[in-house]
Write a protein that holds these residues in place. Structure first.
Motif, PDB file in Angstrom:
ATOM      1  N   ALA A 111     -26.824  45.733  87.831  1.00 30.78           N
ATOM      2  CA  ALA A 111     -26.528  46.433  86.549  1.00 30.78           C
ATOM      3  C   ALA A 111     -25.215  46.870  86.086  1.00 30.78           C
ATOM      4  O   ALA A 111     -25.149  46.783  84.924  1.00 30.78           O
ATOM      5  N   LYS A 112     -24.404  47.246  86.960  1.00 33.45           N
ATOM      6  CA  LYS A 112     -23.275  47.728  86.667  1.00 33.45           C
ATOM      7  C   LYS A 112     -22.248  46.438  86.292  1.00 33.45           C
ATOM      8  O   LYS A 112     -21.714  46.726  85.160  1.00 33.45           O
ATOM      9  N   ALA A 113     -22.603  45.371  86.786  1.00 39.60           N
ATOM     10  CA  ALA A 113     -21.690  44.120  86.546  1.00 39.60           C
ATOM     11  C   ALA A 113     -22.324  43.624  84.940  1.00 39.60           C
ATOM     12  O   ALA A 113     -21.224  43.355  84.191  1.00 39.60           O
ATOM     13  N   GLU A 114     -23.467  43.542  84.923  1.00 42.22           N
ATOM     14  CA  GLU A 114     -24.050  43.344  83.715  1.00 42.22           C
ATOM     15  C   GLU A 114     -23.474  44.072  82.451  1.00 42.22           C
ATOM     16  O   GLU A 114     -23.046  43.847  81.264  1.00 42.22           O
ATOM     17  N   HIS A 115     -23.370  45.415  82.507  1.00 44.41           N
ATOM     18  CA  HIS A 115     -22.971  46.519  81.708  1.00 44.41           C
ATOM     19  C   HIS A 115     -21.504  46.257  81.307  1.00 44.41           C
ATOM     20  O   HIS A 115     -20.955  46.138  80.340  1.00 44.41           O
ATOM     21  N   LEU A 116     -20.557  46.036  82.641  1.00 41.18           N
ATOM     22  CA  LEU A 116     -19.333  45.622  82.476  1.00 41.18           C
ATOM     23  C   LEU A 116     -18.900  44.265  81.602  1.00 41.18           C
ATOM     24  O   LEU A 116     -18.303  44.309  80.508  1.00 41.18           O
ATOM     25  N   ALA A 117     -19.797  43.338  81.898  1.00 32.98           N
ATOM     26  CA  ALA A 117     -19.520  42.076  81.302  1.00 32.98           C
ATOM     27  C   ALA A 117     -19.842  42.211  79.795  1.00 32.98           C
ATOM     28  O   ALA A 117     -19.112  41.625  78.949  1.00 32.98           O
ATOM     29  N   SER A 118     -20.918  43.145  79.405  1.00 36.56           N
ATOM     30  CA  SER A 118     -21.201  43.099  77.984  1.00 36.56           C
ATOM     31  C   SER A 118     -19.851  44.093  77.136  1.00 36.56           C
ATOM     32  O   SER A 118     -19.766  43.582  76.045  1.00 36.56           O
ATOM     33  N   LEU A 119     -19.571  44.859  77.938  1.00 32.48           N
ATOM     34  CA  LEU A 119     -18.610  45.744  77.096  1.00 32.48           C
ATOM     35  C   LEU A 119     -17.031  44.730  77.244  1.00 32.48           C
ATOM     36  O   LEU A 119     -16.529  45.004  75.942  1.00 32.48           O
ATOM     37  N   ALA A 120     -16.763  43.961  77.813  1.00 34.83           N
ATOM     38  CA  ALA A 120     -16.086  43.017  77.781  1.00 34.83           C
ATOM     39  C   ALA A 120     -16.182  41.814  76.936  1.00 34.83           C
ATOM     40  O   ALA A 120     -15.140  41.053  76.695  1.00 34.83           O
ATOM     41  N   GLY A 121     -17.249  41.520  76.481  1.00 38.81           N
ATOM     42  CA  GLY A 121     -17.648  40.553  75.535  1.00 38.81           C
ATOM     43  C   GLY A 121     -17.812  39.376  76.347  1.00 38.81           C
ATOM     44  O   GLY A 121     -17.675  38.021  75.894  1.00 38.81           O
ATOM     45  N   PHE A 122     -18.223  39.362  77.596  1.00 44.14           N
ATOM     46  CA  PHE A 122     -18.557  38.195  78.498  1.00 44.14           C
ATOM     47  C   PHE A 122     -19.895  38.120  78.739  1.00 44.14           C
ATOM     48  O   PHE A 122     -20.765  39.094  78.759  1.00 44.14           O
TER      49      PHE A 122
END
Length: 205
Positions: free
Chosen positions: A141-152
């Motif tokens: 869940a953390k990784a998915e959130h960070l990925a969305s913030l970074a546009g990946f």
């Protein structure tokens, strides 16, 4: 350089203890080493026999430590030597601590020390499985959130490392008195917590 995101997820679960660990000690101060060692050895044997009489199996009794050292005193007084022997006891009877303590006190008197007790869970495998699942879900869940913030978009897992922490419930050391435990003492096990942390590396999709 590898690209992606590395996160840490933590999962914690609790379980009901089913094992009680107790560490008793036998100590004696005498004017000479030989007498101190002999006295502690004799009283330790009596304590072990008393614990066996209370139903403790041989496989659940172990020597924790044996020590002999000079007992330093005020200048001008006679030297003394302190010998000690610790006994580690494991039992599945979580309500039997008071009876064990009374038996040990009766056997060793004021030579007995109580170094502490703790509750534990003998088989932690199922709890560890659940803690890992929760830790991985949090990490993802953390990784998915960070990925969305970074546009990946999140890709596959490329690496996982685990750390594990177990927190048994315990009580601290004290000296026992031959007159202090006329009645049985009841202790409450509560719950033990198990925590697993996973560091998970995800690639970008």
């Amino acid at each position: 350089m590898d690209t992606g995101v590395s996160v840490v997820g933590t999962g914690q679960v609790s379980g009901t203890p089913d094992v009680l660990h107790v560490t008793f000690g036998v100590e004696q101060v005498e004017p000479d080493v030989a007498t101190a060692v002999a006295t502690v050895g004799e009283r330790t044997d009596v304590v072990i026999a008393a614990l066996r009489a209370r139903g403790i199996e041989e496989s659940r009794l172990a020597t924790g430590a044996v020590n002999v050292f000079q007992d330093y005193r005020e200048p001008g007084t006679d030297a003394g030597y302190r010998a000690s022997h610790t006994i580690q006891v494991e039992t599945k009877d979580l309500t039997g601590f008071g009876a064990l303590l009374n038996a040990a006190v009766d056997a060793a008197g004021n030579s007995l020390t109580l170094h502490g007790l703790s509750f534990d869970i003998e088989d932690k495998s199922e709890l560890l499985i659940e803690a890992r699942r929760l830790a991985f879900e949090q990490a993802k869940a953390k990784a998915e959130h960070l990925a969305s913030l970074a546009g990946f978009s999140l890709g596959s897992v490329t690496a996982i490392s685990e750390t594990y922490n177990h927190a048994p419930i315990g009580l601290q050391s004290r000296r026992a008195s031959a007159k202090a435990f006329d009645a049985a003492i009841n202790v409450t096990p509560g719950e033990n917590s198990i925590e697993v942390s996973l560091q998970v590396q995800f690639a970008w999709a």
